[in-house]
Write a protein that holds these residues in place. Structure first.
Motif, short mmCIF file in Angstrom:
data_model
loop_
_atom_site.label_atom_id
_atom_site.label_comp_id
_atom_site.label_asym_id
_atom_site.label_seq_id
_atom_site.Cartn_x
_atom_site.Cartn_y
_atom_site.Cartn_z
N ILE A 70 -36.04 0.06 28.89
CA ILE A 70 -35.02 1.07 28.77
C ILE A 70 -35.49 2.15 27.54
O ILE A 70 -35.08 3.38 27.61
CB ILE A 70 -33.73 0.17 27.99
N LEU A 71 -36.04 1.73 26.72
CA LEU A 71 -36.64 2.50 25.71
C LEU A 71 -37.52 3.55 25.90
O LEU A 71 -37.65 4.72 25.74
CB LEU A 71 -36.99 1.80 24.40
N PHE A 72 -38.54 3.10 26.73
CA PHE A 72 -39.78 3.81 27.23
C PHE A 72 -39.25 4.83 28.43
O PHE A 72 -39.53 5.80 28.22
CB PHE A 72 -40.62 3.14 27.63
N GLY A 73 -38.26 4.39 29.30
CA GLY A 73 -37.97 5.26 30.42
C GLY A 73 -36.87 6.01 29.93
O GLY A 73 -36.86 7.32 30.65
N VAL A 74 -35.87 5.51 29.47
CA VAL A 74 -34.79 6.31 29.21
C VAL A 74 -34.78 7.03 27.84
O VAL A 74 -34.75 8.25 27.45
CB VAL A 74 -33.44 5.44 29.26
N GLY A 75 -34.89 6.01 26.96
CA GLY A 75 -35.08 6.97 25.32
C GLY A 75 -36.07 7.71 25.07
O GLY A 75 -35.85 8.59 24.31
N LEU A 76 -37.33 7.44 25.66
CA LEU A 76 -38.57 8.33 25.42
C LEU A 76 -38.54 9.37 26.61
O LEU A 76 -38.14 10.44 26.32
CB LEU A 76 -39.70 7.57 25.45
N TRP A 77 -38.58 9.21 27.69
CA TRP A 77 -39.24 9.94 28.63
C TRP A 77 -37.89 10.96 29.28
O TRP A 77 -38.00 12.10 29.70
CB TRP A 77 -40.24 9.48 29.62
N GLY A 78 -36.76 10.06 29.34
CA GLY A 78 -35.80 10.79 29.92
C GLY A 78 -35.16 11.69 28.98
O GLY A 78 -34.73 12.89 29.17
N ILE A 79 -35.19 11.35 27.58
CA ILE A 79 -34.60 12.27 26.73
C ILE A 79 -35.77 13.31 26.35
O ILE A 79 -35.14 14.63 26.08
CB ILE A 79 -34.35 11.59 25.18
N VAL A 80 -36.83 13.04 26.47
CA VAL A 80 -38.00 14.20 26.20
C VAL A 80 -37.90 15.36 27.32
O VAL A 80 -37.95 16.49 27.23
CB VAL A 80 -39.41 13.78 25.89
N SER A 81 -37.75 14.61 28.62
CA SER A 81 -37.51 15.68 29.60
C SER A 81 -36.34 16.69 29.67
O SER A 81 -36.23 17.59 29.80
CB SER A 81 -37.53 15.01 31.04
N LEU A 82 -35.14 15.81 29.15
CA LEU A 82 -33.98 16.63 28.84
C LEU A 82 -34.18 17.92 27.61
O LEU A 82 -33.81 18.93 27.83
CB LEU A 82 -32.74 15.63 28.33
N GLY A 83 -35.04 17.39 26.69
CA GLY A 83 -35.22 18.51 25.42
C GLY A 83 -35.85 19.59 26.21
O GLY A 83 -35.76 20.80 25.75
N ILE A 84 -37.01 19.07 26.88
CA ILE A 84 -37.71 20.16 27.66
C ILE A 84 -36.87 21.25 28.54
O ILE A 84 -36.79 22.22 28.63
CB ILE A 84 -38.77 19.68 28.44
N TYR A 85 -35.87 20.66 29.22
CA TYR A 85 -34.85 21.17 30.02
C TYR A 85 -33.77 22.05 29.27
O TYR A 85 -33.61 23.16 29.48
CB TYR A 85 -34.08 20.28 30.64
N PHE A 86 -33.53 21.53 27.94
CA PHE A 86 -32.89 22.49 26.99
C PHE A 86 -33.79 23.64 26.06
O PHE A 86 -33.21 24.00 25.17
CB PHE A 86 -32.19 21.71 26.26
N GLY A 87 -34.97 23.70 26.69
CA GLY A 87 -35.42 25.07 25.98
C GLY A 87 -36.74 24.77 25.08
O GLY A 87 -37.25 25.74 24.75
N ILE A 88 -37.08 23.56 24.61
CA ILE A 88 -38.34 23.44 23.87
C ILE A 88 -39.57 23.71 24.74
O ILE A 88 -39.75 23.17 25.91
CB ILE A 88 -38.12 22.25 23.15
N SER A 89 -40.62 24.23 24.45
CA SER A 89 -41.70 24.31 25.29
C SER A 89 -42.36 23.39 25.46
O SER A 89 -42.31 22.24 24.64
CB SER A 89 -42.54 25.51 24.50
N ALA A 90 -43.25 23.04 26.39
CA ALA A 90 -44.06 22.03 26.65
C ALA A 90 -45.02 21.54 25.67
O ALA A 90 -45.42 20.47 25.42
CB ALA A 90 -44.83 22.01 28.20
N GLY A 91 -45.68 22.68 25.02
CA GLY A 91 -46.59 22.40 24.04
C GLY A 91 -45.88 21.93 22.79
O GLY A 91 -46.45 21.11 22.09
N MET A 92 -45.09 22.56 22.32
CA MET A 92 -44.18 21.99 21.19
C MET A 92 -43.46 20.60 21.27
O MET A 92 -43.54 19.90 20.26
CB MET A 92 -43.01 22.98 20.81
N ALA A 93 -43.27 20.32 22.58
CA ALA A 93 -42.81 18.84 22.76
C ALA A 93 -43.76 17.95 22.62
O ALA A 93 -43.65 16.78 21.89
CB ALA A 93 -42.03 18.68 24.17
#
Length: 293
Positions: free
Chosen positions: A66-89
């Motif tokens: 749950i934490l690795f799949g959803v809390g980490l990569w699901g949320i990070v992907s959402l963050g990139i979707y909402f405009g933070i660059s790949a490099g800064m992520a």
């Protein structure tokens, strides 16, 4: 470390760095939760039918998934979707190193040395400078989401520590079983049925490549090689190479998406990387200095 093993370690840090850019490529066509859900679905199947379940408590496998799949990569992907660059992520996610130190102190009663506190303070300075970047590569919501991902990363590190499993490839495969369904539910709750229809309609070679890169070289091969190296060599010889991940992440975003690396971003990135180096090497250097004195 043998040359071939060093090359493998460098290759994995390169893969992990540019993976952020390939996530962004996939997000051009696929919903962030579906992208992550498919990633972990393919991490689990068909491998789970051929790989024995790790001999640890079920709660560790479930919570990690749950934490690795959803809390980490699901949320990070959402963050990139909402405009933070790949490099800064890729850079901001390294704050998970410091959050891990804090969690280990709170949950495992591990001592936080003065040097690690200094490193964390320096990292916060770099993070504050990142917030002031105005070139369009940072959004507040994207920054917050990646920081949530970094916190989730710190919890997964604690789970690995407490679970005590040595077969981390098996652990990763079985934990991935519990990531897809929550991610698909989140996709439905945030986008409705249409996001699943759009996934089928918009799936193209770029989206397929993005998914495949996240599943095989990044997750399954990457963690298998990295953890094998940790078992083969002292952690102190392997872990510091992880400092290269944000460097490759920023470079990848620059070459793939033409992300600009202005003065403020360069200074902030340098400060955070210096903080990571102090956190990793500071105590050893200080001990050698004291012995020399």
């Amino acid at each position: 470390m043998k040359k071939n093993d060093l090359f493998l370690a460098l290759f994995i840090t390169f893969v992990w760095g540019i993976n952020f850019s390939f996530i962004k490529l996939g997000l051009q066509y696929i919903d962030p939760f579906i992208l992550s859900g498919i990633r972990f679905l393919l991490c689990a199947f068909p491998f789970v039918f051929f790989i024995k379940k790790p001999d640890i408590k079920f709660k560790y496998i479930f919570s990690y998934g749950i934490l690795f799949g959803v809390g980490l990569w699901g949320i990070v992907s959402l963050g990139i979707y909402f405009g933070i660059s790949a490099g800064m992520a890729s850079l901001i996610l390294q704050m998970g190193v410091f959050f891990t130190v804090i969690l280990a102190s709170l949950l495992l009663n591990e001592h936080i040395s003065f040097i690690k506190k200094i490193a964390f303070a320096i990292a916060l300075l770099g993070l504050a400078l990142i917030i002031s970047v105005t070139d369009g590569s940072i959004t507040i919501i994207g920054l917050i989401l990646v920081l949530i991902g970094a916190i989730s990363l710190s919890f997964t590190n604690i789970i690995i520590k407490v679970a005590g499993t040595k077969n981390l490839f098996s652990f990763m495969v079985w934990a991935s079983l519990f990531s897809p369904i929550p991610l698909f539910i989140l996709a439905y709750l945030t986008g409705g049925e249409i996001v699943f229809e759009q996934f089928i309609e918009n799936l193209n070679p770029t989206g397929i490549f993005s998914i495949a890169f996240q599943v095989y070289p990044t997750t399954l091969l990457g963690y298998y090689i990295w953890n094998s190296l940790i078992h083969e060599y002292p952690i102190s010889s392997v872990a510091p190479l992880g400092l290269l991940v944000p460097i490759f992440g920023i470079a990848g975003s620059h070459f793939i998406f033409n992300e600009q690396i202005g003065d403020m971003k360069l200074i902030a990135s340098t400060i955070i990387i210096i903080a990571l180096m102090i956190n990793t090497f500071g105590e050893k250097i200080y001990i050698k200095y004291k012995k020399g004195v």
